[in-house]
Design a protein around this motif. Structure first.
Motif, PDB file in Angstrom:
ATOM      1  N   GLU A  43       0.830  -1.200   0.000  1.00 43.69           N
ATOM      2  CA  GLU A  43       0.000   0.000   0.000  1.00 43.69           C
ATOM      3  C   GLU A  43       0.867   1.254   0.000  1.00 43.69           C
ATOM      4  OE1 GLU A  43      -3.197   2.569  -0.037  1.00 43.69           O
ATOM      5  OE2 GLU A  43      -3.096   0.422  -0.506  1.00 43.69           O
ATOM      6  N   GLY A  44       1.996   1.228   0.711  1.00 44.02           N
ATOM      7  CA  GLY A  44       2.893   2.379   0.728  1.00 44.02           C
ATOM      8  C   GLY A  44       3.413   2.712  -0.654  1.00 44.02           C
ATOM      9  N   VAL A  45       3.812   1.699  -1.408  1.00 41.60           N
ATOM     10  CA  VAL A  45       4.281   1.924  -2.783  1.00 41.60           C
ATOM     11  C   VAL A  45       3.143   2.424  -3.662  1.00 41.60           C
ATOM     12  CG1 VAL A  45       5.107   0.758  -4.865  1.00 41.60           C
ATOM     13  CG2 VAL A  45       6.222   0.326  -2.663  1.00 41.60           C
ATOM     14  N   LYS A  46       1.961   1.857  -3.517  1.00 43.76           N
ATOM     15  CA  LYS A  46       0.823   2.256  -4.349  1.00 43.76           C
ATOM     16  C   LYS A  46       0.426   3.707  -4.103  1.00 43.76           C
ATOM     17  CE  LYS A  46      -0.911  -2.457  -4.798  1.00 43.76           C
ATOM     18  NZ  LYS A  46      -1.938  -3.444  -4.359  1.00 43.76           N
ATOM     19  N   ARG A  47       0.588   4.176  -2.874  1.00 46.18           N
ATOM     20  CA  ARG A  47       0.307   5.596  -2.589  1.00 46.18           C
ATOM     21  C   ARG A  47       1.259   6.490  -3.379  1.00 46.18           C
ATOM     22  NH1 ARG A  47      -2.357   6.616   2.520  1.00 46.18           N
ATOM     23  NH2 ARG A  47      -3.731   4.808   2.855  1.00 46.18           N
ATOM     24  N   ILE A  48       2.520   6.078  -3.461  1.00 50.43           N
ATOM     25  CA  ILE A  48       3.499   6.861  -4.216  1.00 50.43           C
ATOM     26  C   ILE A  48       3.189   6.811  -5.706  1.00 50.43           C
ATOM     27  CG2 ILE A  48       5.936   6.952  -4.899  1.00 50.43           C
ATOM     28  CD1 ILE A  48       6.625   6.101  -2.031  1.00 50.43           C
ATOM     29  N   TYR A  77       8.346  -4.313  -0.516  1.00 50.19           N
ATOM     30  CA  TYR A  77       7.727  -4.044  -1.816  1.00 50.19           C
ATOM     31  C   TYR A  77       8.448  -2.871  -2.447  1.00 50.19           C
ATOM     32  CZ  TYR A  77       3.803  -4.432  -5.112  1.00 50.19           C
ATOM     33  OH  TYR A  77       3.013  -4.662  -6.218  1.00 50.19           O
ATOM     34  N   CYS A  78       8.509  -2.862  -3.766  1.00 49.24           N
ATOM     35  CA  CYS A  78       9.216  -1.802  -4.485  1.00 49.24           C
ATOM     36  C   CYS A  78       8.474  -1.497  -5.786  1.00 49.24           C
ATOM     37  CB  CYS A  78      10.653  -2.222  -4.777  1.00 49.24           C
ATOM     38  SG  CYS A  78      10.810  -3.748  -5.719  1.00 49.24           S
ATOM     39  N   ILE A  79       8.949  -0.494  -6.508  1.00 49.95           N
ATOM     40  CA  ILE A  79       8.325  -0.135  -7.780  1.00 49.95           C
ATOM     41  C   ILE A  79       8.849  -1.011  -8.903  1.00 49.95           C
ATOM     42  CG2 ILE A  79       8.011   1.693  -9.500  1.00 49.95           C
ATOM     43  CD1 ILE A  79       8.145   3.715  -7.218  1.00 49.95           C
ATOM     44  N   HIS A  80      10.166  -1.060  -9.063  1.00 50.80           N
ATOM     45  CA  HIS A  80      10.801  -1.823 -10.123  1.00 50.80           C
ATOM     46  C   HIS A  80      11.458  -3.083  -9.563  1.00 50.80           C
ATOM     47  CE1 HIS A  80      10.566   1.344 -13.280  1.00 50.80           C
ATOM     48  NE2 HIS A  80      10.595   2.155 -12.226  1.00 50.80           N
ATOM     49  N   ASP A  87       2.145   9.695 -14.127  1.00 52.89           N
ATOM     50  CA  ASP A  87       2.835   9.850 -15.413  1.00 52.89           C
ATOM     51  C   ASP A  87       4.356   9.732 -15.273  1.00 52.89           C
ATOM     52  OD1 ASP A  87       0.395  10.326 -16.730  1.00 52.89           O
ATOM     53  OD2 ASP A  87       0.457  12.431 -16.096  1.00 52.89           O
ATOM     54  N   LYS A  88       4.806   9.286 -14.108  1.00 50.26           N
ATOM     55  CA  LYS A  88       6.243   9.191 -13.869  1.00 50.26           C
ATOM     56  C   LYS A  88       6.534   7.952 -13.045  1.00 50.26           C
ATOM     57  CE  LYS A  88      10.060  11.492 -11.475  1.00 50.26           C
ATOM     58  NZ  LYS A  88      10.430  12.546 -10.512  1.00 50.26           N
ATOM     59  N   GLN A  89       7.191   6.990 -13.664  1.00 51.14           N
ATOM     60  CA  GLN A  89       7.529   5.762 -12.962  1.00 51.14           C
ATOM     61  C   GLN A  89       8.988   5.368 -13.187  1.00 51.14           C
ATOM     62  OE1 GLN A  89       4.653   2.829 -14.216  1.00 51.14           O
ATOM     63  NE2 GLN A  89       2.987   3.776 -13.077  1.00 51.14           N
ATOM     64  N   ASP A  90       9.814   6.346 -13.588  1.00 52.22           N
ATOM     65  CA  ASP A  90      11.214   6.056 -13.887  1.00 52.22           C
ATOM     66  C   ASP A  90      12.103   6.252 -12.668  1.00 52.22           C
ATOM     67  OD1 ASP A  90      10.868   8.792 -13.821  1.00 52.22           O
ATOM     68  OD2 ASP A  90      12.265   9.200 -15.463  1.00 52.22           O
ATOM     69  N   TYR A 145       5.847  -3.565  -7.944  1.00 50.95           N
ATOM     70  CA  TYR A 145       4.633  -3.063  -8.589  1.00 50.95           C
ATOM     71  C   TYR A 145       4.701  -3.282 -10.090  1.00 50.95           C
ATOM     72  CZ  TYR A 145       0.975   0.201 -10.008  1.00 50.95           C
ATOM     73  OH  TYR A 145      -0.144   0.789 -10.579  1.00 50.95           O
ATOM     74  N   LEU A 146       5.838  -2.908 -10.686  1.00 51.43           N
ATOM     75  CA  LEU A 146       6.088  -3.179 -12.099  1.00 51.43           C
ATOM     76  C   LEU A 146       6.832  -4.496 -12.214  1.00 51.43           C
ATOM     77  CD1 LEU A 146       7.149   0.411 -13.230  1.00 51.43           C
ATOM     78  CD2 LEU A 146       4.902  -0.645 -13.448  1.00 51.43           C
TER      79      LEU A 146
END
Length: 331
Positions: A273-278, A304-307, A284-287, A328-329
């Motif tokens: 959930e913390g990552v999803k809030r970010i 959990y992380c984005i990449h 439009d920015k996930q880099d 997430y990705l």
């Protein structure tokens, strides 16, 4: 004025200091293989840290295994990386800001919600130790820049040149283009955050970094900010973060995760959930990369992380494992 004296003079209650006997237990087998991408089952004592800093968790476990406190475990654990000249994202040898100055950030928090932090500290090799001194020897939580440096000297820390030849050469090469573009899982690999639970069930945390390479002078990310880069609630659990600190600050990420655990979420669910809030605030920015780790009072962990690419170390009497984090990705 010492913190305890300050609190006493203010009429607040002070807690007694518990001493714990040294206990003997078996040393678990070290496992350098990666574990499954899921949350670990609860067990205590336990040390957990961001990324594959196995030497740091090994040191923390040494303290815990001898019956030491979680506070001493996280303190001594992250110091291993502050002193590691091969690690250019923490402590001595950290990559400098764009002006060529190595500035360090760190914070520490104990079971009683006492905390201390230093921000933009120069010329001192172990900012986590200075942060602990802020916590224990002053009525304050944060000291910054020259004030933090002066305090360190007053506490007996020695002045040291933190810019190694390797980091200096890389900075001089960077100046040829001055192109500031953090690279996912490389330049953002800028923090060691550690959480531990000791045999008494008490939780502490520590976080230390040299920050983003070639940052603007004076930039501070989430790492030394209590509630953003680190948060501990001894009734519930703790969380810490790594990655692009600005994004963690915007959601007060570590505090958020602990509060989600208070509401009944597991450490894994809370990190997700913390990552999803970010992500929701950056549609439009996930880099960029963010990684969270968390632990609850039972010793259950999550990450959990984005990449893909973020990992975290766990050390318990069941083993020493580098755990890949779910992301997430997926690519």
């Amino acid at each position: 004025m010492k913190r305890r004296k300050f609190i006493k003079n203010s009429g607040a209650l002070t807690a007694g200091i518990l001493t714990t006997p040294v206990i003997a237990s078996s040393t678990p087998k070290v496992n350098n293989e990666q574990g499954p991408i899921n949350a670990a089952k609860g067990t205590i004592p336990i040390a957990i840290c961001t990324w594959d800093f196995g030497n740091a968790t090994a040191k923390a476990w040494e303290v815990l295994n001898a019956g030491g406190s979680s506070l001493d475990a996280v303190h001594q654990g992250v110091m291993v990386e502050e002193d590691n000249l091969e690690n250019q994202t923490v402590g001595t040898g950290g990559r400098p800001d764009r002006d060529g100055n190595v500035t360090l950030d760190a914070c520490i928090m104990d079971k009683d919600a006492n905390c201390g932090a230093v921000l933009a500290l120069q010329n001192i090799a172990n900012p986590i130790s200075v942060a602990r001194k802020v916590m224990e020897e002053t009525p304050h939580v944060m000291l910054v820049g020259k004030g933090a440096e002066q305090f360190a000297y007053e506490q007996g820390f020695e002045k040291k040149n933190l810019l190694t030849e390797k980091s200096k050469k890389e900075w001089e090469e960077w100046k040829k283009t001055s192109n500031y573009k953090p690279i996912i899982n490389i330049e953002n690999h800028d923090t060691i955050g550690m959480l531990a639970i000791d045999k008494n069930g008490d939780i502490s945390g520590a976080c230390t970094t040299s920050g983003m390479a070639y940052k603007m002078a004076g930039r501070v990310g989430d790492s030394p900010i209590i509630g953003a880069g680190l948060y501990v609630d001894n009734e519930i659990g703790g969380a810490t973060a790594t990655g692009v600190g600005e994004e963690v600050v915007r959601t007060v990420g570590s505090f958020l995760i602990v509060e989600l655990m208070r509401q009944g979420k597991s450490p894994q669910e809370a990190c997700e959930e913390g990552v999803k809030r970010i992500i929701a605030k950056n549609k439009d920015k996930q880099d960029f990369q963010i990684g969270f780790i968390a632990i609850n009072k039972n010793g259950d962990t999550g990450a959990y992380c984005i990449h893909p690419g973020f990992t975290y170390r766990t050390y318990t009497d069941e083993g020493h494992i580098n755990n890949p984090s779910a992301s997430y990705l997926k690519s």
